[in-house]
Design a protein around this motif. Sequence first.
Motif, PDB file in Angstrom:
ATOM      1  N   PHE A   1     -10.075   7.777   2.096  1.00 62.20           N
ATOM      2  CA  PHE A   1      -9.301   9.014   1.862  1.00 62.20           C
ATOM      3  C   PHE A   1     -10.204  10.226   2.030  1.00 62.20           C
ATOM      4  O   PHE A   1     -11.430  10.104   1.986  1.00 62.20           O
TER       5      PHE A   1
ATOM      6  N   THR B   1       8.052   9.550   1.544  1.00 61.14           N
ATOM      7  CA  THR B   1       7.780  10.943   1.181  1.00 61.14           C
ATOM      8  C   THR B   1       7.791  11.791   2.454  1.00 61.14           C
ATOM      9  O   THR B   1       8.820  12.371   2.798  1.00 61.14           O
TER      10      THR B   1
ATOM     11  N   ASN C   1      -5.577  12.301   0.504  1.00 57.89           N
ATOM     12  CA  ASN C   1      -4.663  11.458   1.279  1.00 57.89           C
ATOM     13  C   ASN C   1      -5.516  10.696   2.290  1.00 57.89           C
ATOM     14  O   ASN C   1      -6.746  10.840   2.334  1.00 57.89           O
ATOM     15  N   LYS C   2      -4.885   9.886   3.093  1.00 62.30           N
ATOM     16  CA  LYS C   2      -5.582   9.028   4.055  1.00 62.30           C
ATOM     17  C   LYS C   2      -6.634   9.794   4.843  1.00 62.30           C
ATOM     18  O   LYS C   2      -6.401  10.928   5.252  1.00 62.30           O
TER      19      LYS C   2
ATOM     20  N   ALA D   1       5.830   2.668   2.068  1.00 67.96           N
ATOM     21  CA  ALA D   1       4.910   3.150   1.031  1.00 67.96           C
ATOM     22  C   ALA D   1       5.635   3.467  -0.269  1.00 67.96           C
ATOM     23  O   ALA D   1       5.017   3.948  -1.222  1.00 67.96           O
ATOM     24  N   THR D   2       6.926   3.192  -0.313  1.00 66.47           N
ATOM     25  CA  THR D   2       7.735   3.562  -1.496  1.00 66.47           C
ATOM     26  C   THR D   2       8.828   2.499  -1.710  1.00 66.47           C
ATOM     27  O   THR D   2       8.933   1.532  -0.945  1.00 66.47           O
TER      28      THR D   2
ATOM     29  N   GLN E   1      -2.535   2.415  10.036  1.00 63.35           N
ATOM     30  CA  GLN E   1      -1.224   2.517   9.364  1.00 63.35           C
ATOM     31  C   GLN E   1      -0.238   3.348  10.190  1.00 63.35           C
ATOM     32  O   GLN E   1       0.966   3.116  10.146  1.00 63.35           O
TER      33      GLN E   1
ATOM     34  N   ALA F   1       0.838   5.231  -2.075  1.00 61.81           N
ATOM     35  CA  ALA F   1       0.713   5.573  -3.498  1.00 61.81           C
ATOM     36  C   ALA F   1       1.935   5.208  -4.359  1.00 61.81           C
ATOM     37  O   ALA F   1       1.784   4.527  -5.387  1.00 61.81           O
ATOM     38  N   PRO F   2       3.168   5.605  -3.980  1.00 60.22           N
ATOM     39  CA  PRO F   2       4.296   5.256  -4.860  1.00 60.22           C
ATOM     40  C   PRO F   2       4.505   3.734  -4.973  1.00 60.22           C
ATOM     41  O   PRO F   2       4.789   3.225  -6.072  1.00 60.22           O
TER      42      PRO F   2
ATOM     43  N   ARG G   1       0.843  -1.191   0.000  1.00 55.36           N
ATOM     44  CA  ARG G   1       0.000   0.000   0.000  1.00 55.36           C
ATOM     45  C   ARG G   1       0.879   1.243   0.000  1.00 55.36           C
ATOM     46  O   ARG G   1       2.097   1.145   0.090  1.00 55.36           O
TER      47      ARG G   1
ATOM     48  N   CYS H   1      -1.086   8.491   8.999  1.00 53.06           N
ATOM     49  CA  CYS H   1      -0.951   7.338   8.102  1.00 53.06           C
ATOM     50  C   CYS H   1       0.520   6.918   8.004  1.00 53.06           C
ATOM     51  O   CYS H   1       1.308   7.175   8.920  1.00 53.06           O
ATOM     52  N   ASN H   2       0.894   6.288   6.911  1.00 47.27           N
ATOM     53  CA  ASN H   2       2.292   5.932   6.701  1.00 47.27           C
ATOM     54  C   ASN H   2       2.701   6.372   5.316  1.00 47.27           C
ATOM     55  O   ASN H   2       2.192   5.868   4.306  1.00 47.27           O
TER      56      ASN H   2
ATOM     57  N   ALA I   1       0.484  11.867  -0.035  1.00 47.91           N
ATOM     58  CA  ALA I   1      -0.678  12.131  -0.896  1.00 47.91           C
ATOM     59  C   ALA I   1      -0.925  10.941  -1.806  1.00 47.91           C
ATOM     60  O   ALA I   1       0.008  10.222  -2.168  1.00 47.91           O
ATOM     61  N   ASP I   2      -2.185  10.754  -2.138  1.00 48.28           N
ATOM     62  CA  ASP I   2      -2.557   9.712  -3.097  1.00 48.28           C
ATOM     63  C   ASP I   2      -2.909  10.277  -4.463  1.00 48.28           C
ATOM     64  O   ASP I   2      -2.791   9.598  -5.476  1.00 48.28           O
TER      65      ASP I   2
HETATM   66  O1  MRU Z   1      -4.736   3.108   2.280  1.00 48.10           O
HETATM   67  P1  MRU Z   1      -3.243   3.320   2.186  1.00 48.10           P
HETATM   68  O2  MRU Z   1      -2.495   2.788   3.369  1.00 48.10           O
HETATM   69  O3  MRU Z   1      -2.686   2.870   0.874  1.00 48.10           O
HETATM   70  O4  MRU Z   1      -3.101   4.917   2.222  1.00 48.10           O
HETATM   71  C1  MRU Z   1      -1.816   5.454   2.111  1.00 48.10           C
HETATM   72  C2  MRU Z   1      -1.785   6.914   2.266  1.00 48.10           C
HETATM   73  O5  MRU Z   1      -2.789   7.582   2.383  1.00 48.10           O
HETATM   74  C3  MRU Z   1      -0.428   7.562   2.183  1.00 48.10           C
HETATM   75  O6  MRU Z   1      -0.368   8.703   2.998  1.00 48.10           O
HETATM   76  C4  MRU Z   1      -0.165   7.971   0.730  1.00 48.10           C
HETATM   77  O7  MRU Z   1      -0.353   6.890  -0.131  1.00 48.10           O
HETATM   78  C5  MRU Z   1       1.197   8.520   0.551  1.00 48.10           C
HETATM   79  S1  MRU Z   1       2.420   7.268   0.661  1.00 48.10           S
HETATM   80  C6  MRU Z   1       3.933   7.932   0.393  1.00 48.10           C
END
Ligand code: MRU
Length: 349
Positions: free
Chosen positions: A314, A169, A247-248, A163-164, A196, A48-49, A46, A157-158, A236-237
């Motif tokens: 979100f 980020t 975002n979350k 997440a990358t 998260q 975004a990146p 999970r 969130c994370n 951010a998503d």
């Molecule tokens: O539902 P998730 O855990 O995928 O949500 C993630 C987020 O909202 C993160 O803040 C966002 O993707 C940025 S990750 C660098």
Amino acid sequence: MAVDTIRWTGKSVRIIDQTLLPGKLVYLDCRDVETLWHAIKTLKVRGAPALGIAAAFSVLLGMQSYKGNDGRDFVKTIEKMCAYVATSRPTAVNLFHALTQMRVLAKKNERLSVAMIKAILTSEAMAIYEEDRAVCRAMGAHGAKLIKNGATVMTVCNAGALATADYGTALGVMYAAKEAGRKFKVYALETRPLLQGARLTAWELRQNKIDVTLICDNMAATVMKNKGVDVIFVGADRIAANGDTANKIGTYMLAVLAKHHNVPFYVVAPKTTFDLKMKTGREIPIEEREADEVRRFANIMTAPVGVNVFNPAFDVTDNALIAGIVTEYGIIQKPYGTNILRALQAPKV
Ligand code: MRU
């Protein structure tokens, strides 16, 4: 940050199963597109990146099972598979950008042999992965100057290494500030319903010896008022052309609180998280998830069976509440409409 959130092994997409953290650090090999789709849907992978990279790698997985030798037919199979992966989660635009990038490249080369197309797509997916690593470092370098020595920072969130493909980020900015020798303290919101913040951010920051204090989401206002928070960073998503940011869930609430308490609120995100086709945040599709994520807590029913639930994953923060958007190109400031366009047209990092 020494975690291998996602990688292509040559035969499988290897991810950390994030639903098991912080209890267990378990790697999961996704050997077919369906398994990866399920891993995305259930948030095993999970952020975004990382979802953009997963989407690019899903094409590599799918093409492994193609045994024919007709380029055009092969590309049709890829297109179908991309359409399937696109149904996994709707909000993080990185996933859609990566699928489009792979699909368009496949189509452009459909006259070539299947072996050639496979080689081209493999190198494109690896480039998407490598670019995310470089971009994390660039965002970290730009954002780190916003953390002063002795500062108190808040996040939700994370938006970190988990997440990358690199160190994240919003959390990447913190890792870069730490590398620059600054001492600071972080309040991490637990991030209901799927935690998260508690499960992933608190774990990550502790692994990296960053001073982190976990709070429930509903404690953010009192912490800002009574403890003092100097700066907030979130990921951010999807960011619309005017800077409105999805975002979350809980991010918007935090931004409103930040305005009341006069705390600068920064979004940290790469170019791949912008969606210039969306003029404002109102157009951003917001994922709604299973009711039981809210009715249950750690698998225990905490609400009446069958009670109505609203569970958006979100929310959208209005651009006016955002002090700046930290990207690989630098920190974008208001007016976002013109400055986002100008920044994203700059050459790649
Ligand atoms: O539902 P998730 O855990 O995928 O949500 C993630 C987020 O909202 C993160 O803040 C966002 O993707 C940025 S990750 C660098």
